[in-house]
Design a protein around this motif. Structure first.
Motif, mmCIF file in Angstrom:
data_model
loop_
_atom_site.group_PDB
_atom_site.id
_atom_site.type_symbol
_atom_site.label_atom_id
_atom_site.label_comp_id
_atom_site.label_asym_id
_atom_site.label_seq_id
_atom_site.Cartn_x
_atom_site.Cartn_y
_atom_site.Cartn_z
ATOM 1 N N ARG A 61 23.972 60.664 54.828
ATOM 2 C CA ARG A 61 23.234 60.283 55.040
ATOM 3 C C ARG A 61 22.285 59.846 53.828
ATOM 4 O O ARG A 61 22.403 60.402 53.070
ATOM 5 N N TYR A 62 21.500 59.466 52.873
ATOM 6 C CA TYR A 62 21.572 58.564 51.993
ATOM 7 C C TYR A 62 19.780 58.368 51.725
ATOM 8 O O TYR A 62 19.528 57.559 53.651
ATOM 9 N N THR A 63 19.264 58.046 51.065
ATOM 10 C CA THR A 63 17.351 57.839 50.596
ATOM 11 C C THR A 63 18.050 56.687 50.824
ATOM 12 O O THR A 63 18.916 55.832 49.579
ATOM 13 N N ASP A 64 17.011 55.522 50.937
ATOM 14 C CA ASP A 64 17.155 53.621 50.842
ATOM 15 C C ASP A 64 17.556 53.252 49.354
ATOM 16 O O ASP A 64 18.298 52.576 48.878
ATOM 17 N N SER A 65 16.635 54.339 48.024
ATOM 18 C CA SER A 65 17.569 53.778 46.735
ATOM 19 C C SER A 65 18.544 54.900 46.329
ATOM 20 O O SER A 65 19.004 53.574 45.307
ATOM 21 N N VAL A 66 19.176 55.133 46.807
ATOM 22 C CA VAL A 66 20.810 54.797 46.155
ATOM 23 C C VAL A 66 22.001 54.707 47.318
ATOM 24 O O VAL A 66 22.741 54.371 46.481
ATOM 25 N N ARG A 67 21.132 54.237 48.883
ATOM 26 C CA ARG A 67 22.310 54.036 49.082
ATOM 27 C C ARG A 67 23.378 52.447 48.927
ATOM 28 O O ARG A 67 22.633 51.073 48.146
#
Length: 126
Positions: A61-67
């Motif tokens: 799972r990733y936060t949007d800013s690093v995906r």
């Protein structure tokens, strides 16, 4: 008890890469969901990436800013979780923390995690 020690931080130019490592000791590593968080000066600690425990398939799972730029992985034989960070930006500058949670799923809130490392500084220059 679980002890976590991060390494791999440093100074890098924008567009560069770093690989963070988190070595775990103590209880069975593979039973923990693992997360990476970061905290910039004057800001709250925020979720970056997480990976579930082994039996549930190690989903991420990733936060949007690093995906698409960051990749989390784990090596249960080495009791280590990694975060490969590519295409780094100045806004990625922060202290990065590794955390462990005795749970099946990956939570994004810091209070869900039971154990924390001491943090490693990542600085991205423009």
């Amino acid at each position: 008890q679980v002890q976590l020690v991060e390494s791999g931080g440093g100074l890098v130019q924008a567009g560069g890469s770093l690989r963070l490592s988190c070595a775990a000791s103590g209880r069975t590593f593979s039973s923990y969901a693992m997360g990476w968080f970061r905290q910039a000066p004057g800001k709250e600690r925020e979720f970056v990436a997480g990976i579930s425990w082994s039996r549930s398939g190690g989903s991420t799972r990733y936060t949007d800013s690093v995906r698409g730029r960051f990749t989390i992985s784990r090596d249960n034989a080495e009791n280590t979780v990694y975060q490969q960070m590519n295409s780094l930006k100045p806004e990625d500058t922060a202290v990065y923390y590794c955390a462990a949670d005795l749970d099946i799923v990956v939570w994004t809130t810091p209070r869900a995690y039971d154990y924390w490392g001491q943090g490693t500084q990542v600085t991205v220059s423009s």
